[in-house]
Design a protein around this motif. Structure first.
Motif, PDB file in Angstrom:
ATOM      1  N   SER A   1      16.575  37.821 -60.333  1.00 46.57           N
ATOM      2  CA  SER A   1      17.219  38.842 -61.147  1.00 46.57           C
ATOM      3  C   SER A   1      16.162  39.640 -61.903  1.00 46.57           C
ATOM      4  CB  SER A   1      18.179  38.161 -62.128  1.00 46.57           C
ATOM      5  OG  SER A   1      18.910  39.131 -62.795  1.00 46.57           O
ATOM      6  N   GLY A   2      16.250  40.963 -61.827  1.00 46.87           N
ATOM      7  CA  GLY A   2      15.303  41.814 -62.537  1.00 46.87           C
ATOM      8  C   GLY A   2      14.042  42.136 -61.753  1.00 46.87           C
TER       9      GLY A   2
ATOM     10  N   LYS B   1      15.260  44.868 -57.064  1.00 46.76           N
ATOM     11  CA  LYS B   1      15.937  45.042 -55.773  1.00 46.76           C
ATOM     12  C   LYS B   1      16.907  46.227 -55.769  1.00 46.76           C
ATOM     13  CE  LYS B   1      17.778  40.907 -55.950  1.00 46.76           C
ATOM     14  NZ  LYS B   1      17.334  40.536 -57.315  1.00 46.76           N
ATOM     15  N   THR B   2      17.767  46.263 -56.778  1.00 40.91           N
ATOM     16  CA  THR B   2      18.753  47.347 -56.834  1.00 40.91           C
ATOM     17  C   THR B   2      18.061  48.692 -57.017  1.00 40.91           C
ATOM     18  OG1 THR B   2      20.501  45.916 -57.678  1.00 40.91           O
ATOM     19  CG2 THR B   2      20.723  48.268 -58.157  1.00 40.91           C
ATOM     20  N   THR B   3      17.052  48.713 -57.876  1.00 42.43           N
ATOM     21  CA  THR B   3      16.308  49.956 -58.100  1.00 42.43           C
ATOM     22  C   THR B   3      15.700  50.443 -56.793  1.00 42.43           C
ATOM     23  OG1 THR B   3      15.813  49.205 -60.343  1.00 42.43           O
ATOM     24  CG2 THR B   3      14.492  51.030 -59.490  1.00 42.43           C
TER      25      THR B   3
END
Ligand code: ATP
Ligand code: MG
Length: 258
Positions: free
Chosen positions: A45-46, A49-51
């Motif tokens: 998490s953090g 990945k999404t970015t």
């Protein structure tokens, strides 16, 4: 030519009013995805990945670097040019409700991309037939067409999202934890549906997950991300060598997503 190529991609978020702070969410990432390939993206998490996923579709602007989509440098396109490329790239989010219009009936939602004529003009009758075909492919019934997203389960809504994506038939899809918000019993069905759709259409995919077992099931190669960087890319033959992913945080995301 690769379907997707990222060249030294960076995204820094600035925060702090008096003293500037930067979060280096993506910090110099280069990789490619072959046509028809599914590349997994694993990381805590953090880790960014999404970015990275949103950058690849230029849903957010990179701080630095280039993105080649089917040989087109999409970082250099203006808004009008980008709009023309957009339908060829789609994103599946963790929370299906967030990508569906709550005021649109399921049937309208699936028909919408076809009405916009993204893939050529279709008559009303052709659209109606295609919608029925699509809901059958994703495992929904005609009776679902007159309902709203809030009247369906998370798994059913994710099927609607997939039907919408099929209606556009994009070349490249970023799937960001597409089953993380779903009941465990439904996860496997949705994963298999994504896999089936992908194989039938030869779709290129970036598949983001915390879960190494899901990635092994879905992907041709797996990239490991850590603090904004890709620290390794593994072929199928050496999936066993991928450092055990930490599973803390995963439960939390599942609970938040429901
Ligand atoms: N819009 C934003 N503004 C400021 N910081 C952001 C923004 N979006 C993301 N970040 C920061 O960038 C870093 C990477 O976030 P990102 O959402 O890409 O991680 P992730 O790997 O997808 O995490 P998760 O597995 O929890 O979804 C985090 O430190 C996050 O706080
Ligand atoms: Mg994320």
């Amino acid at each position: 030519m690769y379907m997707i190529e990222a060249i030294d991609l960076k995204k820094y978020f600035s925060s702090g009013i008096i003293k500037k702070h930067y979060t280096k969410a993506v910090d110099g990432v280069s990789f490619y995805i072959e046509r028809g390939e599914t590349l997994g993206l694993l990381g805590d998490s953090g880790s960014g990945k999404t970015t990275l996923g949103r950058l690849l579709l230029r849903l957010i602007e990179p701080t630095e670097g280039r993105i080649l989509f089917d040989g087109i440098d999409i970082t250099a396109l203006n808004r009008r040019e980008l709009r023309r490329v957009r339908p060829r790239m789609q994103m599946i989010f963790q929370d299906p409700e967030s990508s569906l219009n709550p005021r649109m009936k399921i049937g309208e939602s699936i028909a919408e991309p076809m009405k916009l004529g993204l893939n050529g003009r279709l008559s009303r009758e052709q659209i109606r037939e295609r919608v029925l075909e699509l809901i059958d492919i994703v495992g929904l019934n005609p009776e679902h067409l007159n309902r709203y997203p809030y009247q369906l389960s998370g798994g059913q809504n994710q099927r609607v999202v997939l039907a919408r994506i099929l209606a556009v038939n994009p070349d490249f899809v970023v799937a960001d934890e597409p089953t993380a918000s779903l009941d465990v019993s439904v996860q496997a069905q949705i994963l298999n549906l994504i896999k089936q759709v992908k194989i039938e259409h030869g779709t290129t995919m970036l598949f983001i997950s915390h879960d190494i077992d899901i990635l092994k099931h879905m992907c041709d190669r797996i990239a490991v991300m850590d603090r904004g960087r890709i620290v390794g890319i593994h072929e199928r033959a050496d999936f066993a060598d991928i450092p055990g992913s930490r599973h803390d945080g995963y439960q939390k995301v599942m609970v938040e997503g429901t």
